[in-house]
Design a protein around this motif. Structure first.
Motif, PDB file in Angstrom:
ATOM      1  N   VAL A 165     -21.906   0.015  49.970  1.00  0.00           N
ATOM      2  CA  VAL A 165     -20.853   0.946  49.581  1.00  0.00           C
ATOM      3  C   VAL A 165     -21.468   2.078  48.774  1.00  0.00           C
ATOM      4  O   VAL A 165     -22.544   1.938  48.196  1.00  0.00           O
ATOM      5  N   ARG A 166     -20.797   3.200  48.783  1.00  0.00           N
ATOM      6  CA  ARG A 166     -21.212   4.312  47.929  1.00  0.00           C
ATOM      7  C   ARG A 166     -20.550   4.109  46.573  1.00  0.00           C
ATOM      8  O   ARG A 166     -19.329   4.224  46.450  1.00  0.00           O
ATOM      9  N   LEU A 167     -21.340   3.813  45.585  1.00  0.00           N
ATOM     10  CA  LEU A 167     -20.790   3.454  44.284  1.00  0.00           C
ATOM     11  C   LEU A 167     -20.323   4.665  43.497  1.00  0.00           C
ATOM     12  O   LEU A 167     -20.987   5.697  43.455  1.00  0.00           O
ATOM     13  N   ASP A 168     -19.161   4.540  42.889  1.00  0.00           N
ATOM     14  CA  ASP A 168     -18.719   5.412  41.807  1.00  0.00           C
ATOM     15  C   ASP A 168     -17.851   4.549  40.899  1.00  0.00           C
ATOM     16  O   ASP A 168     -17.653   3.361  41.163  1.00  0.00           O
ATOM     17  N   GLN A 169     -17.346   5.113  39.839  1.00  0.00           N
ATOM     18  CA  GLN A 169     -16.603   4.305  38.873  1.00  0.00           C
ATOM     19  C   GLN A 169     -15.367   3.671  39.492  1.00  0.00           C
ATOM     20  O   GLN A 169     -15.047   2.506  39.219  1.00  0.00           O
ATOM     21  N   ARG A 170     -14.668   4.411  40.339  1.00  0.00           N
ATOM     22  CA  ARG A 170     -13.448   3.858  40.941  1.00  0.00           C
ATOM     23  C   ARG A 170     -13.770   2.674  41.841  1.00  0.00           C
ATOM     24  O   ARG A 170     -13.077   1.643  41.790  1.00  0.00           O
ATOM     25  N   VAL A 171     -14.798   2.776  42.649  1.00  0.00           N
ATOM     26  CA  VAL A 171     -15.177   1.678  43.540  1.00  0.00           C
ATOM     27  C   VAL A 171     -15.568   0.446  42.735  1.00  0.00           C
ATOM     28  O   VAL A 171     -15.207  -0.687  43.083  1.00  0.00           O
ATOM     29  N   ILE A 172     -16.298   0.650  41.656  1.00  0.00           N
ATOM     30  CA  ILE A 172     -16.734  -0.478  40.832  1.00  0.00           C
ATOM     31  C   ILE A 172     -15.533  -1.142  40.169  1.00  0.00           C
ATOM     32  O   ILE A 172     -15.437  -2.377  40.130  1.00  0.00           O
ATOM     33  N   VAL A 211     -24.536  -4.691  46.451  1.00  0.00           N
ATOM     34  CA  VAL A 211     -25.513  -3.790  45.835  1.00  0.00           C
ATOM     35  C   VAL A 211     -26.286  -4.559  44.773  1.00  0.00           C
ATOM     36  O   VAL A 211     -25.878  -5.636  44.342  1.00  0.00           O
ATOM     37  N   ASP A 212     -27.388  -3.982  44.347  1.00  0.00           N
ATOM     38  CA  ASP A 212     -28.148  -4.576  43.247  1.00  0.00           C
ATOM     39  C   ASP A 212     -27.351  -4.427  41.955  1.00  0.00           C
ATOM     40  O   ASP A 212     -26.734  -3.394  41.712  1.00  0.00           O
ATOM     41  N   ALA A 213     -27.365  -5.465  41.143  1.00  0.00           N
ATOM     42  CA  ALA A 213     -26.580  -5.446  39.904  1.00  0.00           C
ATOM     43  C   ALA A 213     -26.944  -4.282  39.001  1.00  0.00           C
ATOM     44  O   ALA A 213     -26.083  -3.743  38.289  1.00  0.00           O
ATOM     45  N   THR A 214     -28.207  -3.849  39.030  1.00  0.00           N
ATOM     46  CA  THR A 214     -28.633  -2.762  38.141  1.00  0.00           C
ATOM     47  C   THR A 214     -27.976  -1.438  38.506  1.00  0.00           C
ATOM     48  O   THR A 214     -27.929  -0.527  37.680  1.00  0.00           O
ATOM     49  N   ALA A 215     -27.458  -1.330  39.741  1.00  0.00           N
ATOM     50  CA  ALA A 215     -26.820  -0.076  40.154  1.00  0.00           C
ATOM     51  C   ALA A 215     -25.585   0.226  39.316  1.00  0.00           C
ATOM     52  O   ALA A 215     -25.205   1.388  39.151  1.00  0.00           O
ATOM     53  N   MET A 216     -24.950  -0.829  38.775  1.00  0.00           N
ATOM     54  CA  MET A 216     -23.751  -0.621  37.962  1.00  0.00           C
ATOM     55  C   MET A 216     -24.046   0.168  36.687  1.00  0.00           C
ATOM     56  O   MET A 216     -23.187   0.871  36.159  1.00  0.00           O
ATOM     57  N   TYR A 217     -25.283   0.052  36.188  1.00  0.00           N
ATOM     58  CA  TYR A 217     -25.623   0.696  34.921  1.00  0.00           C
ATOM     59  C   TYR A 217     -25.701   2.210  35.034  1.00  0.00           C
ATOM     60  O   TYR A 217     -25.743   2.908  34.023  1.00  0.00           O
ATOM     61  N   HIS A 263     -23.289   3.840  36.154  1.00  0.00           N
ATOM     62  CA  HIS A 263     -21.894   4.268  36.027  1.00  0.00           C
ATOM     63  C   HIS A 263     -21.219   3.706  34.768  1.00  0.00           C
ATOM     64  O   HIS A 263     -20.284   4.320  34.250  1.00  0.00           O
ATOM     65  N   PHE A 264     -21.681   2.541  34.309  1.00  0.00           N
ATOM     66  CA  PHE A 264     -21.137   1.920  33.101  1.00  0.00           C
ATOM     67  C   PHE A 264     -22.302   1.413  32.247  1.00  0.00           C
ATOM     68  O   PHE A 264     -23.196   0.748  32.772  1.00  0.00           O
ATOM     69  N   ARG A 265     -22.265   1.722  30.969  1.00  0.00           N
ATOM     70  CA  ARG A 265     -23.386   1.360  30.098  1.00  0.00           C
ATOM     71  C   ARG A 265     -23.539  -0.145  29.952  1.00  0.00           C
ATOM     72  O   ARG A 265     -24.649  -0.653  29.826  1.00  0.00           O
ATOM     73  N   ASN A 266     -22.411  -0.859  29.967  1.00  0.00           N
ATOM     74  CA  ASN A 266     -22.459  -2.311  29.783  1.00  0.00           C
ATOM     75  C   ASN A 266     -21.162  -2.917  30.311  1.00  0.00           C
ATOM     76  O   ASN A 266     -20.253  -2.209  30.765  1.00  0.00           O
ATOM     77  N   LYS A 267     -21.068  -4.247  30.232  1.00  0.00           N
ATOM     78  CA  LYS A 267     -19.897  -4.930  30.774  1.00  0.00           C
ATOM     79  C   LYS A 267     -18.638  -4.589  29.987  1.00  0.00           C
ATOM     80  O   LYS A 267     -17.544  -4.513  30.563  1.00  0.00           O
ATOM     81  N   ASP A 268     -18.756  -4.382  28.674  1.00  0.00           N
ATOM     82  CA  ASP A 268     -17.573  -4.033  27.877  1.00  0.00           C
ATOM     83  C   ASP A 268     -16.956  -2.722  28.359  1.00  0.00           C
ATOM     84  O   ASP A 268     -15.729  -2.587  28.420  1.00  0.00           O
ATOM     85  N   GLU A 269     -17.809  -1.741  28.670  1.00  0.00           N
ATOM     86  CA  GLU A 269     -17.293  -0.459  29.142  1.00  0.00           C
ATOM     87  C   GLU A 269     -16.594  -0.618  30.489  1.00  0.00           C
ATOM     88  O   GLU A 269     -15.542  -0.010  30.734  1.00  0.00           O
TER      89      GLU A 269
END
Length: 221
Positions: free
Chosen positions: A8-15, A42-48, A50-56
């Motif tokens: 998928v093409r990641l962005d904040q909304r997709v995540i 996707v690789d888990a690191t790709a989330m970083y 778009h979001f600094r951490n899980k709390d965000e």
């Protein structure tokens, strides 16, 4: 070779879409970037990126839920009370549907556009009811604080009790243990009724009590 159909093409909304779907389908598990990455392909690191951490990320997902409840309240027919009730009960439903997100509502401030939309809805409807000044702010505080904390409690129970229906039907009081209830005459006299109370019964009673008090305050203003 990985499955390209899952890419998928990641962005904040997709995540956020992904984390909400994961919280819906796996309600008893805590969200991690590793689990979310696997679900999105996707690789888990790709989330970083778009979001600094899980709390965000949790904050953004919680904000989405609150915003959806606020939209339901705004679209509801009727007067100020019916619109606030619709918002509150939709928030409870979404909390039970997405327990691993909503369980954080008591400790994480969403602080996004969904949260602002909910505050605007509550304040607008309380103003329509006739409240102003300190009375309006007190009513807002009661509604906002109760809904988030009790919604989080409902969500936490849904996560904790394996296989439980996500409808708020888990008993509010599971047991008094081995205590001799005869030594507590009022509890003993009402024990069956107390054991029959569910978490959603508590939520409904709290909403009714707060809005009844709001109506009395508005009538006396």
């Amino acid at each position: 070779m990985g499955d390209s159909s899952k890419r998928v093409r990641l962005d904040q909304r997709v995540i956020v879409d992904g984390v909400l779907e994961l919280s819906r389908t796996e309600p008893t598990s805590r969200i991690t970037f590793k689990r979310l990455g696997a679900a999105l392909g996707v690789d888990a690191t790709a989330m970083y990126r778009h979001f600094r951490n899980k709390d965000e990320l949790t904050r953004a997902a919680l904000d989405r839920l609150i915003g959806a409840a606020a939209e339901a309240g705004r679209e509801a027919p009727g007067n100020w009370r019916s619109r606030i009730e619709t918002f509150l009960f939709r928030l409870a439903e979404l909390s039970l549907e997405h327990p691993s997100i909503a369980s954080e509502g008591a400790v994480i401030d969403a602080a996004g556009i969904g949260d602002i939309a909910a505050d605007e809805l509550i304040l607008e409807q309380l103003t329509e009811a006739g409240l102003a000044g300190d009375a309006l702010i007190r009513a807002y505080a009661a509604i906002s604080g109760f809904s988030l904390s009790q919604g989080a409690a409902l969500a936490q129970e849904a996560m904790t009790v394996e296989g439980a229906a996500r409808d708020g039907s888990i008993p509010w009081i599971g047991s008094y243990g081995v205590t001799n209830l005869a030594e507590y005459p009022h509890v003993y006299a009402h024990r069956d009724a107390l054991f029959a109370i569910s978490g959603m019964d508590v939520y409904r009673a709290g909403v009714a009590a707060i809005l009844d008090a709001t109506e009395r305050a508005a009538d006396g203003s």
